[in-house]
Design a protein around this motif. Structure first.
Motif, short mmCIF file in Angstrom:
data_model
loop_
_atom_site.label_atom_id
_atom_site.label_comp_id
_atom_site.label_asym_id
_atom_site.label_seq_id
_atom_site.Cartn_x
_atom_site.Cartn_y
_atom_site.Cartn_z
N GLY A 295 8.77 20.43 46.32
CA GLY A 295 8.22 21.69 45.95
C GLY A 295 8.39 22.73 45.01
N MET A 296 9.38 22.43 44.22
CA MET A 296 10.01 23.26 43.12
C MET A 296 9.54 22.73 41.93
N GLY A 297 8.88 23.44 41.04
CA GLY A 297 8.73 22.98 39.74
C GLY A 297 8.79 24.04 38.72
N ARG A 298 8.32 23.77 37.51
CA ARG A 298 8.46 24.54 36.61
C ARG A 298 7.59 26.06 36.73
N GLY A 299 6.67 26.13 37.28
CA GLY A 299 5.76 27.15 37.51
C GLY A 299 6.73 28.18 38.44
N ASP A 300 7.36 27.58 39.68
CA ASP A 300 8.13 28.08 40.52
C ASP A 300 9.21 28.92 39.93
N ALA A 301 9.89 28.35 38.90
CA ALA A 301 11.15 28.99 38.48
C ALA A 301 10.31 30.08 37.50
N ARG B 123 9.63 35.94 36.91
CA ARG B 123 8.57 37.17 36.79
C ARG B 123 9.12 38.21 37.71
N LEU B 124 8.96 37.86 39.04
CA LEU B 124 9.09 38.60 40.16
C LEU B 124 10.55 39.52 40.06
N ILE B 125 11.54 38.78 39.50
CA ILE B 125 12.69 39.59 39.52
C ILE B 125 12.66 40.60 38.55
N ALA C 145 18.33 43.84 40.36
CA ALA C 145 18.24 42.20 39.65
C ALA C 145 19.14 41.49 40.28
N GLY C 146 20.28 41.84 40.52
CA GLY C 146 21.00 41.22 41.39
C GLY C 146 20.62 40.70 42.72
N LEU C 147 20.00 41.84 43.39
CA LEU C 147 19.64 41.54 44.63
C LEU C 147 18.32 40.37 44.59
N ALA C 148 17.43 40.88 43.81
CA ALA C 148 16.27 39.79 43.69
C ALA C 148 16.70 38.49 43.30
N TYR C 149 17.36 38.37 42.30
CA TYR C 149 18.10 36.89 42.12
C TYR C 149 18.65 36.05 43.00
N SER C 150 19.62 36.90 44.03
CA SER C 150 20.13 36.24 45.11
C SER C 150 19.03 35.91 46.18
N ALA D 271 16.01 35.03 45.35
CA ALA D 271 15.08 34.07 45.13
C ALA D 271 15.69 32.87 45.00
N ASN D 272 17.23 32.83 45.10
CA ASN D 272 17.72 31.44 45.43
C ASN D 272 18.12 31.14 46.74
#
Length: 70
Positions: free
Chosen positions: A10-16, A21-23, A61-66, A68-69
């Motif tokens: 369920g992960m593709g280029r659009g999800d990344a 964008r959300l980060i 940014a760090g919090l959103a990145y963590s 998101a992953n």
């Protein structure tokens, strides 16, 4: 084969791209909020407000990145 695995998960280029964008949006919102709070709410100097905006934006940014992953 990799394409099938990526699509199956369920992960593709659009999800990344959506995650980045959300980060960026989270970073910008946090930086703007703290800048406006410091500058106009607390009457801080421009340099101080920009410094705090930069720091809080980086933390956001760090919090959103963590998040998101997860």
């Amino acid at each position: 084969m990799r394409g099938l695995l990526v699509q199956a998960n369920g992960m593709g280029r659009g999800d990344a791209m959506k995650n980045w964008r959300l980060i960026a949006l989270h970073t910008a919102a946090a930086a703007c909020f703290i800048f406006l709070l410091q500058r106009y709410g607390l009457n801080a100097s421009l340099e101080s407000s920009l410094l705090w905006a930069f720091v809080f934006g980086g933390c956001a940014a760090g919090l959103a990145y963590s998040q998101a992953n997860r």
